[in-house]
Design a protein around this motif. Structure first.
Motif, mmCIF file in Angstrom:
data_model
loop_
_atom_site.group_PDB
_atom_site.id
_atom_site.type_symbol
_atom_site.label_atom_id
_atom_site.label_comp_id
_atom_site.label_asym_id
_atom_site.label_seq_id
_atom_site.Cartn_x
_atom_site.Cartn_y
_atom_site.Cartn_z
ATOM 1 N N PHE A 46 21.205 30.303 -19.804
ATOM 2 C CA PHE A 46 20.388 31.492 -19.613
ATOM 3 C C PHE A 46 19.028 31.382 -20.295
ATOM 4 O O PHE A 46 18.116 32.131 -20.001
ATOM 5 N N SER A 47 18.874 30.465 -21.239
ATOM 6 C CA SER A 47 17.624 30.239 -21.985
ATOM 7 C C SER A 47 17.066 31.521 -22.606
ATOM 8 O O SER A 47 15.905 31.853 -22.445
ATOM 9 N N ASP A 48 17.925 32.211 -23.334
ATOM 10 C CA ASP A 48 17.523 33.426 -24.039
ATOM 11 C C ASP A 48 17.700 33.161 -25.529
ATOM 12 O O ASP A 48 18.800 33.271 -26.078
ATOM 13 N N ALA A 49 16.605 32.801 -26.199
ATOM 14 C CA ALA A 49 16.663 32.392 -27.601
ATOM 15 C C ALA A 49 17.172 33.504 -28.516
ATOM 16 O O ALA A 49 17.906 33.232 -29.468
ATOM 17 N N ASP A 50 16.795 34.737 -28.242
ATOM 18 C CA ASP A 50 17.238 35.847 -29.093
ATOM 19 C C ASP A 50 18.750 36.047 -28.999
ATOM 20 O O ASP A 50 19.428 36.207 -30.015
ATOM 21 N N GLN A 51 19.279 36.041 -27.773
ATOM 22 C CA GLN A 51 20.720 36.194 -27.595
ATOM 23 C C GLN A 51 21.466 34.983 -28.156
ATOM 24 O O GLN A 51 22.515 35.130 -28.784
ATOM 25 N N ALA A 52 20.922 33.798 -27.948
ATOM 26 C CA ALA A 52 21.553 32.587 -28.477
ATOM 27 C C ALA A 52 21.663 32.666 -29.998
ATOM 28 O O ALA A 52 22.718 32.383 -30.576
ATOM 29 N N MET A 53 20.592 33.107 -30.660
ATOM 30 C CA MET A 53 20.595 33.214 -32.114
ATOM 31 C C MET A 53 21.543 34.315 -32.579
ATOM 32 O O MET A 53 22.225 34.164 -33.596
ATOM 33 N N HIS A 54 21.606 35.403 -31.843
ATOM 34 C CA HIS A 54 22.520 36.493 -32.193
ATOM 35 C C HIS A 54 23.960 35.988 -32.245
ATOM 36 O O HIS A 54 24.669 36.198 -33.234
ATOM 37 N N TRP A 55 24.394 35.311 -31.191
ATOM 38 C CA TRP A 55 25.777 34.844 -31.112
ATOM 39 C C TRP A 55 26.022 33.674 -32.057
ATOM 40 O O TRP A 55 27.096 33.569 -32.651
ATOM 41 N N LEU A 56 25.029 32.802 -32.224
ATOM 42 C CA LEU A 56 25.170 31.687 -33.157
ATOM 43 C C LEU A 56 25.329 32.203 -34.583
ATOM 44 O O LEU A 56 26.191 31.739 -35.327
ATOM 45 N N SER A 57 24.519 33.180 -34.962
ATOM 46 C CA SER A 57 24.612 33.769 -36.303
ATOM 47 C C SER A 57 25.963 34.441 -36.512
ATOM 48 O O SER A 57 26.565 34.318 -37.581
ATOM 49 N N MET A 58 26.439 35.133 -35.483
ATOM 50 C CA MET A 58 27.740 35.794 -35.589
ATOM 51 C C MET A 58 28.840 34.756 -35.810
ATOM 52 O O MET A 58 29.701 34.932 -36.683
ATOM 53 N N ALA A 59 28.803 33.685 -35.054
ATOM 54 C CA ALA A 59 29.820 32.633 -35.199
ATOM 55 C C ALA A 59 29.728 31.993 -36.581
ATOM 56 O O ALA A 59 30.754 31.736 -37.227
ATOM 57 N N ALA A 60 28.513 31.748 -37.063
ATOM 58 C CA ALA A 60 28.325 31.141 -38.388
ATOM 59 C C ALA A 60 28.869 32.054 -39.482
ATOM 60 O O ALA A 60 29.579 31.593 -40.384
ATOM 61 N N HIS A 61 28.566 33.331 -39.402
ATOM 62 C CA HIS A 61 29.056 34.281 -40.402
ATOM 63 C C HIS A 61 30.581 34.387 -40.396
ATOM 64 O O HIS A 61 31.180 34.744 -41.406
ATOM 65 N N ARG A 62 31.183 34.052 -39.276
ATOM 66 C CA ARG A 62 32.645 34.119 -39.166
ATOM 67 C C ARG A 62 33.310 32.787 -39.457
ATOM 68 O O ARG A 62 34.496 32.618 -39.196
ATOM 69 N N GLY A 63 32.545 31.831 -39.992
ATOM 70 C CA GLY A 63 33.138 30.595 -40.477
ATOM 71 C C GLY A 63 33.223 29.434 -39.497
ATOM 72 O O GLY A 63 33.886 28.447 -39.780
ATOM 73 N N HIS A 64 32.544 29.510 -38.377
ATOM 74 C CA HIS A 64 32.569 28.426 -37.392
ATOM 75 C C HIS A 64 31.675 27.292 -37.882
ATOM 76 O O HIS A 64 30.452 27.431 -37.954
ATOM 77 N N GLY A 65 32.274 26.157 -38.245
ATOM 78 C CA GLY A 65 31.551 25.050 -38.862
ATOM 79 C C GLY A 65 30.430 24.480 -38.016
ATOM 80 O O GLY A 65 29.349 24.176 -38.530
ATOM 81 N N THR A 66 30.654 24.318 -36.728
ATOM 82 C CA THR A 66 29.601 23.786 -35.864
ATOM 83 C C THR A 66 28.473 24.798 -35.725
ATOM 84 O O THR A 66 27.298 24.419 -35.733
ATOM 85 N N ALA A 67 28.803 26.068 -35.627
ATOM 86 C CA ALA A 67 27.770 27.111 -35.567
ATOM 87 C C ALA A 67 26.957 27.103 -36.855
ATOM 88 O O ALA A 67 25.725 27.250 -36.819
ATOM 89 N N GLN A 68 27.614 26.952 -37.987
ATOM 90 C CA GLN A 68 26.906 26.914 -39.262
ATOM 91 C C GLN A 68 25.943 25.726 -39.305
ATOM 92 O O GLN A 68 24.795 25.860 -39.733
ATOM 93 N N HIS A 69 26.411 24.581 -38.840
ATOM 94 C CA HIS A 69 25.554 23.395 -38.790
ATOM 95 C C HIS A 69 24.367 23.636 -37.867
ATOM 96 O O HIS A 69 23.219 23.343 -38.216
#
Length: 128
Positions: free
Chosen positions: A54-77
């Protein structure tokens, strides 16, 4: 001719990276509901969808941050890498790289070293 022989790989149409991350609207809604309920894998999958399909940087960052905060190692990286490449917040990039390393991401140690080197070169200090 033997009909049990699989088609050769060259007879299949090429698949783009975007196609491999595509979601139907129903799949997207289901993943969003799971992510909002705490599922880090669903949040990470949505980050990939919004990054590559979809190439939506804001949405991508929203979901990536959520995954990182929930302990997803690849998302954190990936979050650490994005922050590092942006260069605006090396302290936050280092934090997420360290979290990814704690969660078993093998590449996070290298990234953390690169971020720390960038801090030294740029004159970054936690006191400034």
């Amino acid at each position: 001719m033997d009909n049990d022989v699989p088609a050769s790989i060259s007879s299949f149409p090429p698949i783009s990276g975007a196609q491999s991350y595509a979601l139907t609207e129903e799949q997207r809604r289901a993943l969003a509901a799971k992510a909002e309920s705490g599922n880090a894998d669903a949040a990470f999958r949505l980050s990939l969808y919004y990054t590559f399909t979809f190439s939506d940087a804001d949405q991508a960052m929203h979901w990536l941050s959520m995954a990182a905060h929930r302990g997803h190692g690849t998302a954190q990286h990936n979050l650490a890498y994005d922050l590092y490449m942006d260069g605006a917040d090396l302290a936050k990039a280092a934090y997420w790289a360290a979290e990814a390393q704690k969660n078993g991401n093998d590449e996070a140690g290298w990234l953390l070293h690169e971020i720390q080197t960038a801090k030294v070169v740029s004159g970054w200090s936690p006191l400034t």
